[in-house]
Write a protein that holds these residues in place. Structure first.
Motif, PDB file in Angstrom:
ATOM      1  N   ILE A   1       0.833  -1.207   0.000  1.00  0.00           N
ATOM      2  CA  ILE A   1       0.000   0.000   0.000  1.00  0.00           C
ATOM      3  C   ILE A   1       0.864   1.251   0.000  1.00  0.00           C
ATOM      4  N   ASP A   2       0.542   2.153  -0.939  1.00  0.00           N
ATOM      5  CA  ASP A   2       1.231   3.444  -1.020  1.00  0.00           C
ATOM      6  C   ASP A   2       0.336   4.510  -0.416  1.00  0.00           C
ATOM      7  N   GLY A   3       0.936   5.424   0.341  1.00  0.00           N
ATOM      8  CA  GLY A   3       0.191   6.536   0.921  1.00  0.00           C
ATOM      9  C   GLY A   3       0.691   7.849   0.357  1.00  0.00           C
ATOM     10  N   ASP A   4      -0.226   8.770   0.111  1.00  0.00           N
ATOM     11  CA  ASP A   4       0.169  10.082  -0.413  1.00  0.00           C
ATOM     12  C   ASP A   4       0.564  11.048   0.703  1.00  0.00           C
ATOM     13  N   GLN A   5       0.439  10.591   1.961  1.00  0.00           N
ATOM     14  CA  GLN A   5       0.880  11.427   3.078  1.00  0.00           C
ATOM     15  C   GLN A   5       2.149  10.824   3.665  1.00  0.00           C
ATOM     16  N   LEU A   6       2.985  11.678   4.233  1.00  0.00           N
ATOM     17  CA  LEU A   6       4.137  11.195   4.992  1.00  0.00           C
ATOM     18  C   LEU A   6       3.621  10.430   6.194  1.00  0.00           C
ATOM     19  N   ASP A   7       4.280   9.335   6.562  1.00  0.00           N
ATOM     20  CA  ASP A   7       3.974   8.641   7.806  1.00  0.00           C
ATOM     21  C   ASP A   7       2.485   8.260   7.910  1.00  0.00           C
ATOM     22  N   ALA A   8       1.947   7.747   6.796  1.00  0.00           N
ATOM     23  CA  ALA A   8       0.502   7.439   6.761  1.00  0.00           C
ATOM     24  C   ALA A   8       0.147   6.181   7.548  1.00  0.00           C
ATOM     25  N   PHE A   9       1.146   5.332   7.862  1.00  0.00           N
ATOM     26  CA  PHE A   9       0.843   4.010   8.415  1.00  0.00           C
ATOM     27  C   PHE A   9       1.404   3.828   9.821  1.00  0.00           C
ATOM     28  N   SER A  10       0.525   3.347  10.707  1.00  0.00           N
ATOM     29  CA  SER A  10       0.908   3.161  12.106  1.00  0.00           C
ATOM     30  C   SER A  10       0.954   1.664  12.427  1.00  0.00           C
ATOM     31  N   SER A  11       1.239   1.349  13.686  1.00  0.00           N
ATOM     32  CA  SER A  11       1.238  -0.056  14.098  1.00  0.00           C
ATOM     33  C   SER A  11      -0.177  -0.632  14.032  1.00  0.00           C
ATOM     34  N   LEU A  12      -1.179   0.243  14.047  1.00  0.00           N
ATOM     35  CA  LEU A  12      -2.558  -0.222  13.904  1.00  0.00           C
ATOM     36  C   LEU A  12      -2.833  -0.689  12.467  1.00  0.00           C
ATOM     37  N   ASP A  13      -2.276   0.031  11.493  1.00  0.00           N
ATOM     38  CA  ASP A  13      -2.401  -0.423  10.098  1.00  0.00           C
ATOM     39  C   ASP A  13      -1.703  -1.777   9.939  1.00  0.00           C
ATOM     40  N   ARG A  14      -0.568  -1.912  10.598  1.00  0.00           N
ATOM     41  CA  ARG A  14       0.164  -3.172  10.540  1.00  0.00           C
ATOM     42  C   ARG A  14      -0.719  -4.308  11.078  1.00  0.00           C
ATOM     43  N   GLU A  15      -1.293  -4.076  12.250  1.00  0.00           N
ATOM     44  CA  GLU A  15      -2.142  -5.084  12.889  1.00  0.00           C
ATOM     45  C   GLU A  15      -3.343  -5.413  11.986  1.00  0.00           C
ATOM     46  N   PHE A  16      -3.996  -4.359  11.503  1.00  0.00           N
ATOM     47  CA  PHE A  16      -5.163  -4.529  10.645  1.00  0.00           C
ATOM     48  C   PHE A  16      -4.790  -5.294   9.372  1.00  0.00           C
ATOM     49  N   LEU A  17      -3.717  -4.862   8.713  1.00  0.00           N
ATOM     50  CA  LEU A  17      -3.365  -5.470   7.427  1.00  0.00           C
ATOM     51  C   LEU A  17      -2.799  -6.875   7.597  1.00  0.00           C
ATOM     52  N   GLU A  18      -2.212  -7.158   8.755  1.00  0.00           N
ATOM     53  CA  GLU A  18      -1.772  -8.535   8.994  1.00  0.00           C
ATOM     54  C   GLU A  18      -2.993  -9.448   9.139  1.00  0.00           C
ATOM     55  N   ALA A  19      -4.078  -8.925   9.716  1.00  0.00           N
ATOM     56  CA  ALA A  19      -5.334  -9.695   9.793  1.00  0.00           C
ATOM     57  C   ALA A  19      -5.923  -9.871   8.385  1.00  0.00           C
ATOM     58  N   VAL A  20      -5.818  -8.832   7.556  1.00  0.00           N
ATOM     59  CA  VAL A  20      -6.293  -8.924   6.169  1.00  0.00           C
ATOM     60  C   VAL A  20      -5.459  -9.974   5.409  1.00  0.00           C
ATOM     61  N   ALA A  21      -4.150  -9.978   5.653  1.00  0.00           N
ATOM     62  CA  ALA A  21      -3.258 -10.934   4.977  1.00  0.00           C
ATOM     63  C   ALA A  21      -3.626 -12.374   5.337  1.00  0.00           C
ATOM     64  N   LYS A  22      -4.047 -12.595   6.576  1.00  0.00           N
ATOM     65  CA  LYS A  22      -4.486 -13.946   6.982  1.00  0.00           C
ATOM     66  C   LYS A  22      -5.725 -14.355   6.199  1.00  0.00           C
ATOM     67  N   LYS A  23      -6.653 -13.398   6.043  1.00  0.00           N
ATOM     68  CA  LYS A  23      -7.856 -13.683   5.245  1.00  0.00           C
ATOM     69  C   LYS A  23      -7.459 -14.013   3.807  1.00  0.00           C
ATOM     70  N   ALA A  24      -6.517 -13.251   3.260  1.00  0.00           N
ATOM     71  CA  ALA A  24      -6.065 -13.496   1.885  1.00  0.00           C
ATOM     72  C   ALA A  24      -5.460 -14.901   1.756  1.00  0.00           C
ATOM     73  N   SER A  25      -4.664 -15.272   2.756  1.00  0.00           N
ATOM     74  CA  SER A  25      -4.030 -16.585   2.741  1.00  0.00           C
ATOM     75  C   SER A  25      -5.069 -17.707   2.781  1.00  0.00           C
ATOM     76  N   ASN A  26      -6.119 -17.508   3.573  1.00  0.00           N
ATOM     77  CA  ASN A  26      -7.159 -18.553   3.734  1.00  0.00           C
ATOM     78  C   ASN A  26      -7.881 -18.875   2.434  1.00  0.00           C
ATOM     79  N   VAL A  27      -7.941 -17.891   1.526  1.00  0.00           N
ATOM     80  CA  VAL A  27      -8.686 -18.114   0.268  1.00  0.00           C
ATOM     81  C   VAL A  27      -7.785 -17.922  -0.950  1.00  0.00           C
ATOM     82  N   TRP A  28      -6.477 -18.132  -0.763  1.00  0.00           N
ATOM     83  CA  TRP A  28      -5.500 -17.794  -1.807  1.00  0.00           C
ATOM     84  C   TRP A  28      -5.725 -18.575  -3.103  1.00  0.00           C
TER      85      TRP A  28
END
Ligand code: SME
Length: 159
Positions: A131-158
């Motif tokens: 994911i690319d962000g148009d703002q500096l420092d757009a991503f926090s540890s919460l985005d990491r946590e959220f997107l790691e959960a999304v990645a698990k969903k992606a893996s389950n139906v890969w």
């Protein structure tokens, strides 16, 4: 729901995970990844461009994307760029200022920050969310946590 203005909140992340399930509508494989990138790009204002790459041999190959423009980086050798680094290391990379990271491969002039989250199956990296962000420092540890959960969903139906 749209995460307006700035970074994601915990409450928004929780709701987004529920809405993502509806957006995926029981799909699998490439269709599920198309649904994911569209949903993430539309629902979260800071996610300016969203792509999912799949590992193919020694490369990452762009499989699905959503955003204002196509990238020329449709095939990235594992080990190159922030994408290749995250795939090789098997861990999430957050770059708060892409202009200061020598690994960064530029796709869009507007990009200021980036997050790359590997998708793994039984410890083996099979792809990643970029994911690319148009703002500096757009991503926090919460985005990491959220997107790691999304990645698990992606893996389950890969496949
Ligand atoms: N910036 C990435 C390349 C992919 S584009 O962001 C779509 C990188 O440094 O690996």
């Amino acid at each position: 729901m749209r995460a307006s203005g700035n970074r994601l909140t915990r409450e928004q992340a929780r709701e987004l995970l529920v809405k993502l399930d509806s957006a995926m509508a029981g799909s699998r494989g490439r269709a599920s990844r198309e649904a994911m990138v569209k949903f993430l790009n539309t629902a979260v204002s800071t996610y300016s461009w969203v792509g999912i790459y799949a590992v193919e041999g020694k490369d990452l190959v762009l499989d699905a994307w959503a955003g204002p423009a196509a990238t020329e980086h449709t095939r990235i050798p594992i080990g190159r760029g922030v994408c290749g680094f995250a795939a090789k290391a098997g861990r999430t990379e957050i770059v708060s200022d892409v202009s200061k990271d020598p690994r960064y491969l530029q796709c869009f002039m507007s990009t200021r920050s980036e997050i790359v989250v590997p998708v793994a199956n039984q410890g083996v990296v099979i792809g990643e969310i970029d994911i690319d962000g148009d703002q500096l420092d757009a991503f926090s540890s919460l985005d990491r946590e959220f997107l790691e959960a999304v990645a698990k969903k992606a893996s389950n139906v890969w496949t």
